[in-house]
Design a protein around this motif. Structure first.
Motif, PDB file in Angstrom:
ATOM      1  N   GLU A  85     -26.740 -16.351   7.320  1.00  9.45           N
ATOM      2  CA  GLU A  85     -25.537 -17.144   7.058  1.00  9.45           C
ATOM      3  C   GLU A  85     -24.246 -16.370   7.208  1.00  9.45           C
ATOM      4  O   GLU A  85     -23.180 -16.909   6.982  1.00  9.45           O
TER       5      GLU A  85
ATOM      6  N   GLU B  38     -24.002  -7.235   3.527  1.00  7.76           N
ATOM      7  CA  GLU B  38     -24.739  -8.447   3.897  1.00  7.76           C
ATOM      8  C   GLU B  38     -26.173  -8.102   4.280  1.00  7.76           C
ATOM      9  O   GLU B  38     -27.116  -8.779   3.885  1.00  7.76           O
TER      10      GLU B  38
ATOM     11  N   THR C 266      -6.494 -17.978  12.823  1.00 11.82           N
ATOM     12  CA  THR C 266      -5.128 -17.879  12.316  1.00 11.82           C
ATOM     13  C   THR C 266      -4.108 -18.152  13.413  1.00 11.82           C
ATOM     14  O   THR C 266      -3.111 -18.811  13.180  1.00 11.82           O
TER      15      THR C 266
ATOM     16  N   TYR D  54     -29.286 -25.318  17.023  1.00 10.07           N
ATOM     17  CA  TYR D  54     -28.397 -24.273  16.494  1.00 10.07           C
ATOM     18  C   TYR D  54     -27.157 -24.069  17.365  1.00 10.07           C
ATOM     19  O   TYR D  54     -26.271 -23.304  17.023  1.00 10.07           O
TER      20      TYR D  54
ATOM     21  N   ASP E 233     -19.008  -1.739   9.102  1.00 12.15           N
ATOM     22  CA  ASP E 233     -18.114  -1.732   7.946  1.00 12.15           C
ATOM     23  C   ASP E 233     -18.893  -2.162   6.710  1.00 12.15           C
ATOM     24  O   ASP E 233     -20.018  -2.634   6.784  1.00 12.15           O
ATOM     25  N   ARG E 234     -18.260  -1.980   5.592  1.00  3.32           N
ATOM     26  CA  ARG E 234     -19.037  -2.106   4.367  1.00  3.32           C
ATOM     27  C   ARG E 234     -19.450  -3.540   4.089  1.00  3.32           C
ATOM     28  O   ARG E 234     -20.516  -3.773   3.529  1.00  3.32           O
ATOM     29  N   GLU E 235     -18.651  -4.490   4.520  1.00  2.00           N
ATOM     30  CA  GLU E 235     -19.047  -5.878   4.278  1.00  2.00           C
ATOM     31  C   GLU E 235     -20.336  -6.223   5.022  1.00  2.00           C
ATOM     32  O   GLU E 235     -21.232  -6.856   4.470  1.00  2.00           O
TER      33      GLU E 235
ATOM     34  N   MET F 249       0.839  -1.203   0.000  1.00  2.00           N
ATOM     35  CA  MET F 249       0.000   0.000   0.000  1.00  2.00           C
ATOM     36  C   MET F 249       0.871   1.250   0.000  1.00  2.00           C
ATOM     37  O   MET F 249       1.878   1.321   0.667  1.00  2.00           O
TER      38      MET F 249
END
Lengths: 466, 471
Positions: free
Chosen positions: A379, A348, A244, A401, A342-344, A1
């Motif tokens: 989901e 959704e 991770t 669930y 946030d945009r994600e 970047m």
């Protein structure tokens, strides 16, 4: 970047066996948030096994005294260490400043004597087995044995999503009397070192102070972890959080080097039809559910993301309305206004926003909160104060669930816990609480499905005649 | 079984019948017919037109697509005054798979239609959903009603559905015809086509295969994998299987059986690929059009080794079009060089794009990608919240996340934010001598935490070359 830097480089200090060092040599971070740490000398990060750790033979009572003093010192903050760490954290933490402030205000209470003693009592039956060898009752074989909870050598990959996590690790670590290397998380670079400096301030050169090192390296850095994560240096890797972390940790686990995993989890809520008995109960339940849903701005494993509501779609809509109204409230571990999604997450939600009657959405993306009503869980992973209310005919049917990734289930009314807890435990759940108290972690109880102190210790036997 | 392929020339006919695009968009999109001009027009001239076209397009779509209206309202955008105004209006690829999987699993096709409607310009209410058998059947009904819906699947196995019109499809094919092999050659229908994938199915790779046949193919000489049509139901089954595993409902024997089935299917696919490879190698001295994934070209090379065929033994008029990602495949680092050397002196072409993009960017002699006039390319910051500014350039280059507004689509909104990271050289001239700015040949993925890989078709088509549950 190649985005131009818009902020200064933050200096991140290390604590090496009780000594605080600073000096930006190694640069890290994103272009928008850079930080620099002292040079990392791997030799300083290990305690040779040829000799016992500094606090191995220090009486637990003395260690608890030091911790209690540390708590008092934190409350007074005479040198301004806590204030300074708070300032730095407020800049670098993903949490809103007021949540960081209130979390910091709760730090001294983590060093409360009664809680520390209660934990040792509950988990280890008191200090005897820590301070020495406890003789066991005569075994059926007729032989007599002694056991010691021997101080361990642990690398901790600590969580950074809430400042209290550092305090928890340090208290647990001190109680074990072992040696502890803390890998600082990039989302909380200052709290752990500040707490260790506090220990050194109240008890300079004390064995407990010398038993801790806190340093930053890039998680997964093989040149560091490949060298350090070896049974010759450490017995265990206590790793919190993300996939991770655990994935990289997995490479090093082998004979003599054990993983103590605080797995990444999702939490949920179970809300019974009783709440519709009268408006007051409904509002009470909604307030509790909003508390659990917004806790740590929904960044914690205990934050409720899916809420199963027993009732009809119409009842669910009433509940959602009430829940949404209670989300924009200032609480200890959340702000009233939150932060924009946030945009994600926005994308959704936009994907299902226009799908009534299958879905109904309350709220917008400014950060206060969003409630989505549906008949099946969505989901995506609701995050950043997004709660999915799933309508179920009965709470018993919602058990399907819950799974092995479910940590906490907040139940309301609390009377329903009894009839659900076996089924939930069977599904994989670790913790069932009364709705509204998801974050109220009690010392001395299992954490993430196990007793942490018990798990941290090295259990050694002296068998046969004393 | 319906044929998913149009009869030859059908696309051109549908374009003739289609309503023309509004003026500014039309002008830009039609420029592709003269690529030497289109790709050599200074950005200043194109950008003025593009902005006008974006304004035109937004004004129309904001009335038609509720999500766009919502995004515009949130960002307080009532008019496109600059390219910055487009950024909040870009959709994530996930929006095209935001339906509940339960709808598919339980066969609630009306509900699926309602979901698709929220992303579509056209009125889908006329699609007949009675007695739909499965997702492929549902897709056939959509196509039969004039809505060409493409699918992609990520590694999760959940399928995205992207609708566009038949005219969009024809314009895509036309765009490909004029730009795909630019600046190296022009298409002519005189080559046998080889495509290492199916000609039947509803995804962008299949569509590309079909377009290639239409644009380049010698009639009756399209060689592809057609024994196993690409069935979306199989992809959905993978998603359902994942759900069952996650819920702990699948006993080990079921998982083992599923994996075995996948492996068998892959093995059958491999056998079919081998036959196709041999046929192609037999014809290598004629001018061919070869379309395949990098991994498949590597298989061709290996087969040629076994047959004793040396490097560079292809006709120099052969057009080679390698594509796709290589995620999870065991290829050497210099696979591109090896494949290029193997085919030798042929016409190798390349494009940058993705399923969601209609107007792909061709690669010039200097290995740079040129944006077609009808594509507004946006270089965003990592989060995708804003455009990078020219003054943020380093050595005249901006590196950021790729977003775009494709001005071609009539069927849906053409604005998308991708997970790709790329470098835009802001110079007025490309090394090839034509106008800039251009994207450098260094495009990669943003490694996002916990983000599953997208770029659709590769995962699905890969089932033909390798088996098992997708990673």
């Amino acid at each position: 970047m190649n985005v131009a830097s818009s902020s200064d480089v933050q200096s991140v200090g290390h604590v090496i066996k009780g000594e605080f060092i600073e000096g930006g040599v190694e640069a890290y971070g994103s272009p928008l948030r850079r930080f620099a740490t002292p040079a990392l000398h791997l030799n300083d990060l290990v305690w040779p096994r040829s000799e016992p750790g500094p606090a191995f033979e220090t009486p637990l009572a003395e260690i608890i005294d030091v911790l209690v003093e540390t708590g008092k010192w934190l409350a007074r903050d005479p040198d301004g260490f806590a204030a300074d760490a708070l300032e730095r954290s407020a800049v670098s933490s993903p949490l809103p400043r007021r949540v960081v402030e209130r979390s910091y205000a709760l730090l001294p209470a983590q060093f409360d004597r009664a809680q520390l003693e209660y934990q040792v009592e509950r988990e280890l039956g008191g200090p005897v087995i820590l301070d020495g060898w406890r003789e066991m009752p005569v075994a059926p074989s007729g032989r007599v044995h002694s056991v010691r909870a021997f101080p361990p050598r642990i690398v901790h990959i600590i969580a950074g999503n809430a400042p209290l996590a550092s305090a928890l690790t340090i208290c647990w670590g001190a109680l074990t009397k072992g040696v502890h290397l803390l890998k600082l998380p990039s989302n909380d670079l200052f709290t752990a070192t500040m707490l260790l400096r506090a220990i050194s301030a109240v008890a300079p050169g004390h064995p407990t102070a010398r038993s801790f090192t806190a340093a930053y390296w890039r998680g997964g850095d093989e040149s560091v972890e490949g060298m350090l994560f070896q049974p010759q240096y450490f017995d265990k890797l206590a790793a919190w959080g993300g996939e991770t972390t655990l994935r990289s940790a997995k490479n090093y686990i082998g004979p003599g080097f054990e993983l103590v995993a605080f797995d990444p989890k999702t939490s949920i809520s179970f809300i019974g039809n009783e709440i519709f008995a009268d408006e007051e109960i409904l509002q009470n339940a909604a307030d509790r559910a909003a508390t659990d849903g917004t806790v740590v701005e929904q960044q914690a494993c205990a934050s409720s993301r899916f809420q199963f509501l027993e009732g009809t779609v119409e009842q669910a809509d009433r509940y959602c309305e009430a829940l949404y109204a209670h989300m924009g409230v200032e609480r200890t571990f959340c702000t009233a206004e939150g932060r924009p999604l946030d945009r994600e997450m926005r994308d959704e939600i936009n994907g299902i926003r226009y799908m009534e009657p299958y879905y109904r959405v309350w709220g917008d993306y400014d950060g206060k909160g969003v409630v989505i009503r549906s008949e099946e869980p969505v989901e995506f992973h609701p995050d950043g104060r997004v709660i999915n209310v799933v309508v179920v005919p009965s709470l018993e049917e919602a058990v399907q669930y819950a799974n092995v990734a479910t940590q906490t289930v907040g139940v309301f009314p609390p009377e329903r816990k009894k009839s659900l807890r076996n089924a939930l435990a069977n599904a994989g759940v670790q913790r069932i609480v009364t709705l509204g108290s998801a974050i109220a972690v009690e010392r001395g109880l299992p954490h993430d499905g196990f007793y942490p102190l018990t798990r941290f210790m090295r259990w050694v036997n002296d068998e046969g005649e004393p | 079984m319906n044929s998913f392929t149009d009869s030859r020339g059908a696309q051109e006919r549908s374009l003739e019948q289609a309503k023309p695009l509004p003026p500014a968009r039309n002008r830009l999109v039609e420029m592709c017919e003269e690529p030497d001009i289109a790709f050599n027009t200074p950005a200043a001239i194109l950008d003025a037109l593009r902005l006008e076209a974006a304004r035109e397009l937004f004004n129309e779509r904001v009335e038609q697509i509720p999500i766009i209206a919502k995004l515009a309202a949130d960002a307080e955008i009532s008019e496109i005054k600059s390219f910055d105004d487009l950024v909040p209006l870009l959709l994530a690829h996930t929006v095209y798979k935001s339906y509940p999987q339960q709808f598919v699993d339980k066969g609630r096709w009306d509900a699926m239609l309602k979901w698709l409607q929220t992303l579509s310009v056209a009125d889908l209410s006329g699609v007949d959903c009675t007695d739909v058998k499965d997702v492929d059947d549902w897709l056939s009904r959509l196509w039969a009603a004039g809505h060409s819906v493409l699918c992609t699947s990520g590694s999760s196995g959940k399928v995205s559905f992207l609708t566009h019109t038949m005219a969009d499809r024809a314009r895509k094919t036309r765009h490909l015809r004029w730009t795909q092999a630019w600046p190296f050659t022009k298409p002519s229908s005189n080559r046998p086509i080889f495509w290492f994938g199916p000609m039947v199915g509803r995804n962008s790779a299949v569509e590309m295969g079909v377009s290639n046949e239409e644009n380049w193919g010698l009639p009756g000489q399209a060689h592809a994998l057609d024994q196993q049509p690409l069935r979306i139901a199989d992809v959905s089954r993978t998603a359902a299987m994942r759900t069952r595993i996650a819920k702990g409902l699948a006993p080990p024997s079921e998982i083992a059986e599923f994996e075995k089935e996948q492996a068998n299917k892959a093995a059958a696919g491999k056998a079919e690929v081998d036959v196709l490879i041999d046929r192609m190698l037999d014809m290598r001295h004629q001018p061919l059009f070869i379309f395949g994934l990098w991994a498949q070209h590597f298989m061709v090379r290996e087969r040629a080794r076994v047959r004793g065929i040396p490097d560079g033994d292809f006709n120099s008029e052969t057009v080679l079009f390698p594509a796709g990602g290589i995620k999870g495949l065991d290829l050497p680092e210099d696979y591109r060089e090896k494949i290029t050397a193997f085919y030798g002196n042929v016409i190798q072409i390349g494009t940058y794009g993705m399923t969601e993009m209609a107007q792909l960017m061709p690669r010039c002699e200097a290995k740079c990608y040129h944006a077609p006039p009808g594509l507004i390319l946006l270089i965003l910051d990592q989060t995708g919240e804003r455009l990078l500014r020219p003054d943020e350039a380093v050595d005249g280059k901006l590196t950021g996340r790729i977003g775009f507004l494709d001005l071609l689509y009539e069927g849906r909104w053409g604005g998308l934010i991708s997970g790709d990271m790329a470098t835009l050289d802001l110079s007025e001239g490309c090394a090839c001598g034509r106008a800039g700015p251009v994207l450098l040949d260094t495009i990669g993925r943003y490694a996002l935490q916990g983000e599953e890989d997208h770029i659709g078709c590769a995962g699905t088509i890969d089932a033909y070359v390798r088996g098992g549950l997708p990673a």
